[in-house]
Design a protein around this motif. Structure first.
Motif, PDB file in Angstrom:
ATOM      1  N   MET A 133      -3.477  -2.685  -8.178  1.00 29.73           N
ATOM      2  CA  MET A 133      -3.118  -1.632  -7.215  1.00 29.73           C
ATOM      3  C   MET A 133      -2.411  -2.259  -6.033  1.00 29.73           C
ATOM      4  SD  MET A 133      -5.595   1.274  -5.571  1.00 29.73           S
ATOM      5  CE  MET A 133      -6.625   0.107  -4.662  1.00 29.73           C
ATOM      6  N   GLN A 134      -1.253  -1.695  -5.699  1.00 34.62           N
ATOM      7  CA  GLN A 134      -0.449  -2.319  -4.658  1.00 34.62           C
ATOM      8  C   GLN A 134      -0.947  -1.920  -3.272  1.00 34.62           C
ATOM      9  OE1 GLN A 134       3.638  -1.240  -5.140  1.00 34.62           O
ATOM     10  NE2 GLN A 134       3.699  -0.048  -3.302  1.00 34.62           N
ATOM     11  N   SER A 135      -0.622  -2.767  -2.291  1.00 31.26           N
ATOM     12  CA  SER A 135      -1.017  -2.495  -0.910  1.00 31.26           C
ATOM     13  C   SER A 135       0.011  -1.580  -0.257  1.00 31.26           C
ATOM     14  CB  SER A 135      -1.108  -3.806  -0.128  1.00 31.26           C
ATOM     15  OG  SER A 135       0.147  -4.469  -0.144  1.00 31.26           O
ATOM     16  N   ILE A 136      -0.372  -0.982   0.865  1.00 31.08           N
ATOM     17  CA  ILE A 136       0.509  -0.054   1.561  1.00 31.08           C
ATOM     18  C   ILE A 136       1.100  -0.725   2.794  1.00 31.08           C
ATOM     19  CG2 ILE A 136      -1.277   0.910   3.069  1.00 31.08           C
ATOM     20  CD1 ILE A 136      -0.001   3.634   2.622  1.00 31.08           C
ATOM     21  N   TYR A 175      -2.262   5.739  -5.970  1.00 29.98           N
ATOM     22  CA  TYR A 175      -1.646   6.347  -4.802  1.00 29.98           C
ATOM     23  C   TYR A 175      -2.673   7.142  -3.995  1.00 29.98           C
ATOM     24  CZ  TYR A 175       1.447   9.325  -2.033  1.00 29.98           C
ATOM     25  OH  TYR A 175       2.063   9.980  -1.015  1.00 29.98           O
ATOM     26  N   VAL A 176      -3.487   7.929  -4.690  1.00 33.09           N
ATOM     27  CA  VAL A 176      -4.517   8.717  -4.011  1.00 33.09           C
ATOM     28  C   VAL A 176      -5.486   7.802  -3.275  1.00 33.09           C
ATOM     29  CG1 VAL A 176      -6.452  10.302  -4.349  1.00 33.09           C
ATOM     30  CG2 VAL A 176      -4.334  10.635  -5.649  1.00 33.09           C
ATOM     31  N   GLN A 177      -5.927   6.752  -3.932  1.00 28.42           N
ATOM     32  CA  GLN A 177      -6.906   5.842  -3.318  1.00 28.42           C
ATOM     33  C   GLN A 177      -6.310   5.087  -2.134  1.00 28.42           C
ATOM     34  OE1 GLN A 177      -9.411   3.616  -6.204  1.00 28.42           O
ATOM     35  NE2 GLN A 177      -8.369   4.832  -7.770  1.00 28.42           N
ATOM     36  N   ILE A 178      -5.071   4.670  -2.252  1.00 24.59           N
ATOM     37  CA  ILE A 178      -4.409   3.970  -1.152  1.00 24.59           C
ATOM     38  C   ILE A 178      -4.310   4.867   0.073  1.00 24.59           C
ATOM     39  CG2 ILE A 178      -2.185   3.043  -0.380  1.00 24.59           C
ATOM     40  CD1 ILE A 178      -1.799   1.981  -3.231  1.00 24.59           C
ATOM     41  N   SER A 180      12.724   8.954 -13.481  1.00 24.04           N
ATOM     42  CA  SER A 180      12.889   8.597 -14.891  1.00 24.04           C
ATOM     43  C   SER A 180      12.189   7.295 -15.238  1.00 24.04           C
ATOM     44  CB  SER A 180      14.373   8.474 -15.238  1.00 24.04           C
ATOM     45  OG  SER A 180      14.957   7.387 -14.521  1.00 24.04           O
ATOM     46  N   GLN A 181      11.959   6.442 -14.232  1.00 21.44           N
ATOM     47  CA  GLN A 181      11.347   5.145 -14.467  1.00 21.44           C
ATOM     48  C   GLN A 181       9.999   5.068 -13.752  1.00 21.44           C
ATOM     49  OE1 GLN A 181      12.893   2.694 -16.546  1.00 21.44           O
ATOM     50  NE2 GLN A 181      13.996   4.595 -16.964  1.00 21.44           N
ATOM     51  N   GLU A 182       8.923   5.066 -14.536  1.00 20.30           N
ATOM     52  CA  GLU A 182       7.593   5.035 -13.950  1.00 20.30           C
ATOM     53  C   GLU A 182       7.343   3.708 -13.241  1.00 20.30           C
ATOM     54  OE1 GLU A 182       3.071   6.416 -15.204  1.00 20.30           O
ATOM     55  OE2 GLU A 182       4.620   6.145 -16.729  1.00 20.30           O
ATOM     56  N   SER A 183       6.678   3.776 -12.109  1.00 20.09           N
ATOM     57  CA  SER A 183       6.395   2.572 -11.335  1.00 20.09           C
ATOM     58  C   SER A 183       5.526   1.605 -12.127  1.00 20.09           C
ATOM     59  CB  SER A 183       5.680   2.940 -10.032  1.00 20.09           C
ATOM     60  OG  SER A 183       5.219   1.794  -9.348  1.00 20.09           O
ATOM     61  N   GLU A 184       5.860   0.349 -12.049  1.00 18.68           N
ATOM     62  CA  GLU A 184       5.088  -0.690 -12.728  1.00 18.68           C
ATOM     63  C   GLU A 184       3.876  -1.114 -11.906  1.00 18.68           C
ATOM     64  OE1 GLU A 184       7.673  -3.920 -13.510  1.00 18.68           O
ATOM     65  OE2 GLU A 184       9.057  -2.774 -14.783  1.00 18.68           O
ATOM     66  N   TYR A 185       3.816  -0.671 -10.659  1.00 18.64           N
ATOM     67  CA  TYR A 185       2.795  -1.161  -9.747  1.00 18.64           C
ATOM     68  C   TYR A 185       1.778  -0.108  -9.321  1.00 18.64           C
ATOM     69  CZ  TYR A 185       6.603  -4.534  -9.350  1.00 18.64           C
ATOM     70  OH  TYR A 185       7.604  -5.421  -9.638  1.00 18.64           O
ATOM     71  N   VAL A 186       2.193   1.157  -9.241  1.00 17.55           N
ATOM     72  CA  VAL A 186       1.328   2.177  -8.675  1.00 17.55           C
ATOM     73  C   VAL A 186       1.200   3.359  -9.631  1.00 17.55           C
ATOM     74  CG1 VAL A 186       0.933   3.729  -6.721  1.00 17.55           C
ATOM     75  CG2 VAL A 186       2.081   1.541  -6.363  1.00 17.55           C
ATOM     76  N   TYR A 219      -6.185   7.491   0.913  1.00 15.98           N
ATOM     77  CA  TYR A 219      -7.487   7.721   1.539  1.00 15.98           C
ATOM     78  C   TYR A 219      -7.998   6.471   2.245  1.00 15.98           C
ATOM     79  CZ  TYR A 219      -8.393  12.473   0.032  1.00 15.98           C
ATOM     80  OH  TYR A 219      -8.342  13.833  -0.104  1.00 15.98           O
ATOM     81  N   ASN A 220      -7.743   5.342   1.674  1.00 16.42           N
ATOM     82  CA  ASN A 220      -8.194   4.097   2.291  1.00 16.42           C
ATOM     83  C   ASN A 220      -7.456   3.848   3.603  1.00 16.42           C
ATOM     84  OD1 ASN A 220      -9.605   1.425   2.186  1.00 16.42           O
ATOM     85  ND2 ASN A 220      -7.496   0.686   2.055  1.00 16.42           N
ATOM     86  N   TYR A 221      -6.167   4.121   3.625  1.00 19.69           N
ATOM     87  CA  TYR A 221      -5.367   3.832   4.806  1.00 19.69           C
ATOM     88  C   TYR A 221      -5.677   4.787   5.959  1.00 19.69           C
ATOM     89  CZ  TYR A 221      -1.271   2.670   7.615  1.00 19.69           C
ATOM     90  OH  TYR A 221      -0.442   2.273   8.635  1.00 19.69           O
ATOM     91  N   TYR A 222      -5.883   6.076   5.642  1.00 23.45           N
ATOM     92  CA  TYR A 222      -6.044   7.060   6.709  1.00 23.45           C
ATOM     93  C   TYR A 222      -7.493   7.362   7.054  1.00 23.45           C
ATOM     94  CZ  TYR A 222      -1.089   7.884   6.613  1.00 23.45           C
ATOM     95  OH  TYR A 222       0.260   7.706   6.703  1.00 23.45           O
ATOM     96  N   TYR A 223      -8.367   7.322   6.053  1.00 26.28           N
ATOM     97  CA  TYR A 223      -9.726   7.780   6.294  1.00 26.28           C
ATOM     98  C   TYR A 223     -10.780   6.699   6.101  1.00 26.28           C
ATOM     99  CZ  TYR A 223      -7.031  12.042   5.563  1.00 26.28           C
ATOM    100  OH  TYR A 223      -6.065  13.012   5.630  1.00 26.28           O
ATOM    101  N   GLY A 224     -10.342   5.530   5.721  1.00 29.03           N
ATOM    102  CA  GLY A 224     -11.292   4.443   5.551  1.00 29.03           C
ATOM    103  C   GLY A 224     -12.196   4.609   4.339  1.00 29.03           C
ATOM    104  N   SER A 225     -11.848   5.479   3.422  1.00 28.46           N
ATOM    105  CA  SER A 225     -12.619   5.644   2.183  1.00 28.46           C
ATOM    106  C   SER A 225     -11.763   5.203   1.007  1.00 28.46           C
ATOM    107  CB  SER A 225     -13.034   7.113   2.005  1.00 28.46           C
ATOM    108  OG  SER A 225     -11.896   7.940   1.880  1.00 28.46           O
ATOM    109  N   ASN A 226     -12.422   4.953  -0.131  1.00 34.61           N
ATOM    110  CA  ASN A 226     -11.662   4.427  -1.261  1.00 34.61           C
ATOM    111  C   ASN A 226     -10.931   5.503  -2.061  1.00 34.61           C
ATOM    112  OD1 ASN A 226     -13.658   5.676  -2.797  1.00 34.61           O
ATOM    113  ND2 ASN A 226     -14.794   3.762  -3.141  1.00 34.61           N
ATOM    114  N   GLY A 227     -11.208   6.758  -1.792  1.00 36.17           N
ATOM    115  CA  GLY A 227     -10.480   7.827  -2.470  1.00 36.17           C
ATOM    116  C   GLY A 227     -10.840   8.024  -3.925  1.00 36.17           C
ATOM    117  N   ASN A 228     -11.904   7.365  -4.397  1.00 34.24           N
ATOM    118  CA  ASN A 228     -12.274   7.500  -5.809  1.00 34.24           C
ATOM    119  C   ASN A 228     -12.601   8.939  -6.175  1.00 34.24           C
ATOM    120  OD1 ASN A 228     -11.932   4.836  -6.559  1.00 34.24           O
ATOM    121  ND2 ASN A 228     -14.022   4.253  -6.008  1.00 34.24           N
ATOM    122  N   SER A 229     -13.308   9.622  -5.284  1.00 32.81           N
ATOM    123  CA  SER A 229     -13.697  11.001  -5.566  1.00 32.81           C
ATOM    124  C   SER A 229     -12.474  11.901  -5.700  1.00 32.81           C
ATOM    125  CB  SER A 229     -14.615  11.517  -4.457  1.00 32.81           C
ATOM    126  OG  SER A 229     -14.999  12.855  -4.700  1.00 32.81           O
TER     127      SER A 229
END
Length: 439
Positions: free
Chosen positions: A1-4, A246-249, A235-241, A251-261
């Protein structure tokens, strides 16, 4: 999972895409349809150019027609891809790229007037055929999804605007009666209105600083989810994300949660949507129907009520002779769903090139067109498949045994009539007269 990136400044619409209070994504403003725009007039086939006719141009009896959903594919000209200086493939600027839906229409050439009561229906739970709804002497399978169907292919069609108009027409007419589930109907209608119909630019950037995009991602078996893409045509799916990343990143960046839910909620949403779509992956009559007793009357008032029913040329049907009536959410009774696809959606005949492209992407169900098989997978009765396989094996075993016996009998008769050849064979192979093969 890539960083933001720390320089990330979200757009307002994208912030609306997420909801801090609930572990799920809210409806993005930019995905919501403009209802006035949706009232546009679509090209109708009322001028006699209907595709749902025989070779002489005669209309088929609606109850003799059936259809099924094949899936979605990305309609990009992959042959027009060029190699960029940084090694990634990209589309040329003048190449369009969109999501398109494929469906097929069929006709039962032996239809005998029994309407819905002339057929057995495939049970998605048991994967067996249900005969209880047969009312006429002819009781055959509604089996255009099967490899050895008795239905004949009328045509394969593509919806140029993807799910937008096609799903709207399907859900409010035949769909609501096939599901017979008000909660499910509301769920499907809700999400039908928010699926993106274009390549949506995201504010999140990759480690390389490249812009990322979101769009519908066609998947195997006619399913779909969201995909994160690295080009503006999606047309070209990201190889990294992935979308879950994306959802987890976020939530982690804005709310300090991992976004798993939140990610799990979206995965469940896609799974639920695809499950509800399964009923269209098996053969369905073009004329809407309801197998439950007394149907679903809703607000249908008939000709005597305050609102007149639609005319025949707008898909309205007469009462079904066995009572399998569908009263849909648009005020129609037993609407001709294939007619609605033809006159109320942006649809075209699919070419073999379209089928080959979709088949190569691995996202459509199996269909045979002019002797060529495209796509893979689909519902079938396992018991019937095993019975058919056993019958084939037994047939060839019997034929083989009979053939060997006939050859042995003919050889023995010929040698008895040719003693000179028989004696020559005895001397050469030292075969005794009493050996079984020669006696």
């Amino acid at each position: 999972m890539q960083s933001i990136s720390r320089n990330f400044h979200p757009q307002w619409n994208e912030m609306r895409f997420f909801n801090r209070e609930k572990p799920q994504l809210s409806i993005p403003v930019s995905f919501t349809r403009n209802l006035e725009d949706n009232e546009r007039e679509l090209e109708s086939q009322d001028d006699g150019d209907s595709y749902l006719v025989d070779r002489k141009g005669n209309e088929y009896e609606p109850y003799a027609l059936a259809w099924r959903y094949l899936g979605m594919y990305i309609d990009c000209d992959v042959d027009a891809m060029s190699e960029a200086s940084y090694g990634r493939r990209r589309l040329e600027d003048d190449v369009d790229c969109s999501r398109k839906v494929l469906w097929a229409a069929y006709v039962d050439p032996r239809y005998s007037g029994g309407s819905i009561g002339e057929y057995q229906y495939f049970n998605l739970t048991t994967l067996q055929w249900d005969k209880q709804y047969c009312k006429s002497r002819r009781c055959v399978r509604m089996d255009c999804h099967e490899p050895n169907t008795h239905f004949k292919l009328v045509g394969v069609f593509k919806e140029t605007d993807g799910m937008e108009d096609w799903a709207e027409q399907l859900f409010k007419h035949e769909g609501i009666c096939l599901w017979n589930d008000e909660d499910g109907y509301e769920f499907m209608q809700k999400y039908r209105e928010i699926w993106p119909n274009y390549c949506y630019q995201l504010s999140l950037t990759g480690d390389d600083g490249g812009t990322l995009y979101l769009h519908m991602k066609p998947e195997a078996w006619g399913n779909f989810s969201y995909g994160i893409y690295s080009d503006e045509d999606c047309s070209q799916e990201s190889e990294y994300v992935s979308f879950s990343d994306y959802v987890q990143i976020h939530y982690n960046y804005y709310y300090g949660s991992n976004g798993n839910s939140a990610a799990q909620t979206w995965n469940s949403t896609f799974s639920k949507w695809n499950d509800y779509m399964n009923v269209y992956k098996i053969c369905q009559p073009c004329r809407a129907y309801n197998l439950l007793p007394d149907g679903n009357m809703r607000d249908y008032e008939g000709e005597e009520g305050g609102r007149r029913v639609r005319e025949e040329n707008d898909g309205q049907g007469d009462a079904e002779q066995w009572g399998y009536d569908c009263y849909d959410d648009a005020g129609y009774r037993n609407c001709n769903q294939c007619y609605k696809f033809e006159t109320h959606t942006d649809y075209e005949q699919a070419s073999t090139y379209d089928l080959a492209r979709a088949s190569k992407q691995g996202t459509i169900l199996r269909i045979k067109v002019d002797g060529v098989i495209y796509g893979e997978g689909g519902y079938t009765s396992e018991a019937d498949f095993l019975a058919s396989t056993f019958s084939d094996v037994l047939f060839f075993a019997v034929v083989g045994t009979v053939a060997v016996g006939l050859i042995a009998w003919a050889t023995r008769a010929y040698l008895r009539k040719n003693p000179t050849l028989l004696n020559s064979l005895k001397e050469k192979f030292e075969v005794k007269t009493g050996d079984a093969v020669l006696t």
